[in-house]
Write a protein that holds these residues in place. Sequence first.
Motif, PDB file in Angstrom:
ATOM      1  N   ASP A 241      43.003  41.910  47.934  1.00 35.13           N
ATOM      2  CA  ASP A 241      44.020  40.887  47.713  1.00 35.13           C
ATOM      3  C   ASP A 241      44.162  40.620  46.221  1.00 35.13           C
ATOM      4  N   THR A 242      45.085  39.733  45.890  1.00 37.02           N
ATOM      5  CA  THR A 242      45.381  39.462  44.477  1.00 37.02           C
ATOM      6  C   THR A 242      44.181  38.878  43.746  1.00 37.02           C
ATOM      7  N   GLU A 243      43.449  37.987  44.408  1.00 39.64           N
ATOM      8  CA  GLU A 243      42.275  37.373  43.773  1.00 39.64           C
ATOM      9  C   GLU A 243      41.276  38.445  43.347  1.00 39.64           C
ATOM     10  N   SER A 244      41.001  39.401  44.239  1.00 39.85           N
ATOM     11  CA  SER A 244      40.009  40.421  43.916  1.00 39.85           C
ATOM     12  C   SER A 244      40.527  41.388  42.847  1.00 39.85           C
ATOM     13  N   LYS A 245      41.835  41.673  42.856  1.00 38.68           N
ATOM     14  CA  LYS A 245      42.400  42.521  41.803  1.00 38.68           C
ATOM     15  C   LYS A 245      42.255  41.847  40.438  1.00 38.68           C
ATOM     16  N   LEU A 246      42.596  40.551  40.399  1.00 38.72           N
ATOM     17  CA  LEU A 246      42.471  39.811  39.141  1.00 38.72           C
ATOM     18  C   LEU A 246      41.025  39.766  38.667  1.00 38.72           C
ATOM     19  N   ALA A 247      40.083  39.598  39.604  1.00 42.98           N
ATOM     20  CA  ALA A 247      38.661  39.534  39.236  1.00 42.98           C
ATOM     21  C   ALA A 247      38.221  40.842  38.587  1.00 42.98           C
ATOM     22  N   THR A 302      51.313  36.472  38.324  1.00 43.42           N
ATOM     23  CA  THR A 302      50.667  37.045  39.511  1.00 43.42           C
ATOM     24  C   THR A 302      50.351  35.897  40.452  1.00 43.42           C
ATOM     25  N   TRP A 303      50.646  36.083  41.746  1.00 45.26           N
ATOM     26  CA  TRP A 303      50.532  34.967  42.693  1.00 45.26           C
ATOM     27  C   TRP A 303      49.369  35.172  43.660  1.00 45.26           C
ATOM     28  N   PRO A 304      48.144  34.798  43.279  1.00 49.79           N
ATOM     29  CA  PRO A 304      47.032  34.868  44.237  1.00 49.79           C
ATOM     30  C   PRO A 304      47.175  33.788  45.310  1.00 49.79           C
ATOM     31  N   ALA A 305      46.271  33.826  46.269  1.00 48.20           N
ATOM     32  CA  ALA A 305      46.396  32.948  47.434  1.00 48.20           C
ATOM     33  C   ALA A 305      46.395  31.467  47.064  1.00 48.20           C
ATOM     34  N   HIS A 306      45.596  31.092  46.065  1.00 50.87           N
ATOM     35  CA  HIS A 306      45.492  29.659  45.749  1.00 50.87           C
ATOM     36  C   HIS A 306      46.741  29.121  45.036  1.00 50.87           C
ATOM     37  N   CYS A 430      49.353  28.057  32.405  1.00 43.98           N
ATOM     38  CA  CYS A 430      48.536  27.256  33.327  1.00 43.98           C
ATOM     39  C   CYS A 430      48.349  27.970  34.657  1.00 43.98           C
ATOM     40  N   LEU A 431      49.377  28.653  35.115  1.00 39.78           N
ATOM     41  CA  LEU A 431      49.284  29.379  36.386  1.00 39.78           C
ATOM     42  C   LEU A 431      48.383  30.595  36.265  1.00 39.78           C
ATOM     43  N   GLU A 432      48.312  31.180  35.080  1.00 42.33           N
ATOM     44  CA  GLU A 432      47.519  32.403  34.888  1.00 42.33           C
ATOM     45  C   GLU A 432      46.073  32.124  34.518  1.00 42.33           C
TER      46      GLU A 432
END
Length: 433
Positions: A241-247, A302-306, A430-432
Amino acid sequence: MAYRKLPLASLIVNPANDRHGELENETAAIAQLFAAQEQHMRNLAKDLVSKGEIFEPPLVFPSGDKYIVADGNRRTTCLKLLAAPRRAPTVELQKFFADCRKNWQGTFPDKIECRIESNRDRVDDILFRRHTGVQGGIGQSTWNDRMKANFVIRTGKSSGLNVADEIEKRLKEAKLLPVRKIPRSNLNRLLSAESLRNRLGISVRKGKLEIIRDEAGTLAALQRVANDLADRIITLDNIWDTESKLAYIDALEAEGMLPKAARKPQPKTLAAPAPAPPQSRPAPPRPPAWPHLIPDVSYGVTWPAHLQRHRAIWEELQYKLELGETPNAVSVLLRVLLELSIDNYVKRRQLTGALEIDKLAVKAGKVAADLHATGKIDKKYLGAITKLKQGEEIVSLDTLNRYVHSPNFSVSPDHLKMLWATLADFIVLCLEA
């Protein structure tokens, strides 16, 4: 219901397919499918050859010693013509399927898995739910544009440019290709969003992959990603998911692996060319003004789940609420988006100095100071955000608060546009966080 592998020769393309109505025989049914959707049929055949499977078993019902295809006629037709290209309805299509067959990897199947239903009423019930629309929730629900976009962003699957193929070509040309094979589907999934690609120094523009940062650094970063995927250091579970890609990309940034901005070439001192003679061409017509608060451009978020609530509000402000028709609703949602974005930054950065009890303007100032301290904004932009805190300014956070809370304060679309012009970069940062 039963699933069984049936000989391809035992399947009959349905002459009474609801796509075209009743026809004389299977040959006529095949011809009609191509008459109505030849390009789609060609694309489907290419996909079957590329993947080597049909993914969804055809739905069939028995008819003597044969089976009539109730659903999956297009897939079955393509397989039958790949098996026997001379059955195609035109000479051109016969050649097309013969050429496609040559590209089939491995043994061509003489049997395919099918779902067998003997009860014709049950077959019709299944078709009704699959092909007659939503039916108030009973039928299959089709995806809207956002749902399709969510799927592409999550998986990297699309009918456009294959990013993984292009990256592999660039690495091969630079002699940086890993020894092991790169899992292309995982690479496409990781780089499914433009904002993620940009951080690694690449961009997809007009159907082409471009390097937008320092080329050597970009290739080194892409080589690292390719090695991590090829060596199974990073697997599908790590980039689901997006969170893990960003991590993962954040970890690369912490290691100093992400490329820097490319140096701008120094202008050469050349003799100034003679001015071109003026031409009396009519000026091109101006495009119609965008009627919404947020302009129709990509901000690279980028729009992660949170951030799903934030994203929903953003899209309403960018695509749904017309500023001239709904200025009050726009002003309220802008205020909500700003506060939620600031709170996201405070939470992600763990800014203990910006407490929930602080007023919005105070929190905005503390966040801006932190952005400046970390080098995300310059002194000039810090001053612009700080100026917004001053209540006496017409375009200020106090004005935005009055739009929401004051019964006697008239909302100005022009002021809202000026507020967005100042706040856009701040909200995105702020979103990033």
